[in-house]
Design a protein around this motif. Sequence first.
Motif, PDB file in Angstrom:
ATOM      1  N   VAL A 125       0.845  -1.203   0.000  1.00 43.29           N
ATOM      2  CA  VAL A 125       0.000   0.000   0.000  1.00 43.29           C
ATOM      3  C   VAL A 125       0.876   1.247   0.000  1.00 43.29           C
ATOM      4  N   LEU A 126       1.880   1.287   0.873  1.00 38.72           N
ATOM      5  CA  LEU A 126       2.726   2.470   0.970  1.00 38.72           C
ATOM      6  C   LEU A 126       3.596   2.655  -0.272  1.00 38.72           C
ATOM      7  N   ALA A 127       4.104   1.562  -0.821  1.00 40.36           N
ATOM      8  CA  ALA A 127       4.926   1.660  -2.030  1.00 40.36           C
ATOM      9  C   ALA A 127       4.088   2.107  -3.220  1.00 40.36           C
ATOM     10  N   ALA A 128       2.927   1.492  -3.397  1.00 45.21           N
ATOM     11  CA  ALA A 128       2.066   1.847  -4.520  1.00 45.21           C
ATOM     12  C   ALA A 128       1.574   3.280  -4.396  1.00 45.21           C
ATOM     13  N   LEU A 129       1.252   3.689  -3.171  1.00 46.17           N
ATOM     14  CA  LEU A 129       0.776   5.055  -2.970  1.00 46.17           C
ATOM     15  C   LEU A 129       1.884   6.051  -3.299  1.00 46.17           C
ATOM     16  N   GLY A 130       3.085   5.834  -2.774  1.00 43.22           N
ATOM     17  CA  GLY A 130       4.177   6.758  -3.038  1.00 43.22           C
ATOM     18  C   GLY A 130       4.503   6.854  -4.521  1.00 43.22           C
ATOM     19  N   ALA A 131       4.664   5.704  -5.170  1.00 44.53           N
ATOM     20  CA  ALA A 131       4.997   5.716  -6.591  1.00 44.53           C
ATOM     21  C   ALA A 131       3.883   6.336  -7.424  1.00 44.53           C
ATOM     22  N   SER A 132       2.646   6.072  -7.057  1.00 38.79           N
ATOM     23  CA  SER A 132       1.526   6.591  -7.841  1.00 38.79           C
ATOM     24  C   SER A 132       1.319   8.082  -7.626  1.00 38.79           C
ATOM     25  N   ILE A 133       1.606   8.577  -6.431  1.00 42.67           N
ATOM     26  CA  ILE A 133       1.527  10.026  -6.217  1.00 42.67           C
ATOM     27  C   ILE A 133       2.584  10.739  -7.048  1.00 42.67           C
ATOM     28  N   VAL A 134       3.812  10.242  -7.043  1.00 45.32           N
ATOM     29  CA  VAL A 134       4.851  10.866  -7.860  1.00 45.32           C
ATOM     30  C   VAL A 134       4.499  10.759  -9.338  1.00 45.32           C
ATOM     31  N   ASP A 135       4.153   9.566  -9.786  1.00 46.01           N
ATOM     32  CA  ASP A 135       3.905   9.371 -11.213  1.00 46.01           C
ATOM     33  C   ASP A 135       2.686  10.143 -11.695  1.00 46.01           C
ATOM     34  N   SER A 136       1.646  10.206 -10.867  1.00 48.23           N
ATOM     35  CA  SER A 136       0.469  10.975 -11.281  1.00 48.23           C
ATOM     36  C   SER A 136       0.759  12.468 -11.262  1.00 48.23           C
ATOM     37  N   SER A 137       1.665  12.911 -10.398  1.00 46.60           N
ATOM     38  CA  SER A 137       2.087  14.305 -10.404  1.00 46.60           C
ATOM     39  C   SER A 137       2.858  14.623 -11.678  1.00 46.60           C
ATOM     40  N   ILE A 138       3.723  13.705 -12.087  1.00 44.95           N
ATOM     41  CA  ILE A 138       4.437  13.891 -13.353  1.00 44.95           C
ATOM     42  C   ILE A 138       3.444  13.972 -14.503  1.00 44.95           C
ATOM     43  N   ALA A 139       2.467  13.073 -14.509  1.00 37.50           N
ATOM     44  CA  ALA A 139       1.441  13.099 -15.558  1.00 37.50           C
ATOM     45  C   ALA A 139       0.630  14.383 -15.516  1.00 37.50           C
ATOM     46  N   CYS A 140       0.346  14.854 -14.307  1.00 36.42           N
ATOM     47  CA  CYS A 140      -0.428  16.082 -14.139  1.00 36.42           C
ATOM     48  C   CYS A 140       0.309  17.282 -14.721  1.00 36.42           C
ATOM     49  N   PHE A 141       1.598  17.413 -14.384  1.00 33.13           N
ATOM     50  CA  PHE A 141       2.335  18.579 -14.867  1.00 33.13           C
ATOM     51  C   PHE A 141       2.699  18.467 -16.336  1.00 33.13           C
TER      52      PHE A 141
END
Length: 450
Positions: A292-308
């Motif tokens: 949960v913590l690994a997926a959350l961390g990676a997905s927050i970073v990756d979705s932020s990259i996608a967002c910007f």
Amino acid sequence: MTMTTGIPGSSVSPFTAGTSRRRLLVAAAGVAAGTAGLMALPATARAATPAPAGTDAAPDLVLPWLDEMLAAFAASPMAGLPERTWAMGWMAAWAALGSRRAASVRAPQRRAVFEDAAVATAVHDVLLALVPDQAVRLDDVLSRSLAGLPGGAAKDAGVAAGREAAASTVAARTGDGLDMASVNAPFELPPEAPGVYRLTPGATMLVGAGYGRARPFLLGRGNRFRPGPPPALGTARYRRDLDEVRRLGGQVSERTEEQTDLAWLDPLSHYVPALRALLGQRTRSRRNKVLVLAALGASIVDSSIACFDAKYVRLHWRPVTAIRFADTDGDPRTTPDPTWSSYLPTPPHPEFPSGHAVTAGAAEHVVTELVGPYSPVAFTSTWTRGDGKDVIRHYPRGTAWTTLTRENVDARVLAGVHFRFSDEIGADLGRDVAHYNLRRLARGHADAVR
């Protein structure tokens, strides 16, 4: 995640609340926190001294080391993007649990010891590399963590697996474009035109222009799920959402007191307390907690990259610009209000999609897939308004994770910094990224169960 920094109109990550902020970097990241970016984190950090290890039902070191990570963020607010550190620490822990060394430890009690040693060492070593000024405290906490575990081959193997995974992770993320200078790369705005972003009131520079070019953890490329353009000026949806943010998101507004409370919400004000409650469940396996913590961390970073990536391709104007210059949008049914200002400071980067919503959507999908659609635990979210009022919201067991996303969507409209369509499309983008990332993670550990 909207507290102001020394940069006018910027947002901050709740990882850094109450500190001197990460200035340009955190403004760009704001995943959760915009992305990702953690308003104030609960002051919950505790020393990571374990209870005696036993089976998977025994207390473990996952929650204590999450708290140590949060404490390191608070103590060293200029150490870099906290969401990157989160992702690296827990991705390293996840790799350690799936290593060849892990496969050799089979007995349940010895496996519990291995996993605790691996988690503590992996997170410690990543923090040590990225937050080196915390070395004395981190080393002391690790020593006490390991001292509480039974000695033997399982413990030694766990330490070795954690050390190897952390070193590999730190090496792999070197030069990933998530340093401050790269995230806030220079960007030249096009000429002013209807619908096109221009610097918002009080802002003197752009932030986050390079975020979309950073290297994701699992997504591969930032434009993989790039959304189409926002609704065109003059369309019914654009006009509807423009009217909503004008009415509810201004300094002078129709907001209720409860809506004003909500305007200050950020996604991780929800998810940090919810995660701490989940990680305290003794019936939940260590592997599931770490995943949960690994997926959350990676997905927050990756979705932020996608967002910007999308922000600086679409270059959509902010509500404050749209409302003040509504006489230029070609729609005779919209009228300008040159004095309108957003309730919270408008961040100095393009509007579409919403970074808060991207983070909320990513977090929602991760916990839905790995925990279930409804929270199995009660939790309490707290945050502080700009006028000093503490907001406390209780969420009972059975709360749908989608509820938290809806509240974050509403919050950015009520803050006056986003159109609703940007929040809704942003939440979908976060879900898409998290879905993709979970499929990639699952290939490594098929047996991570709830």
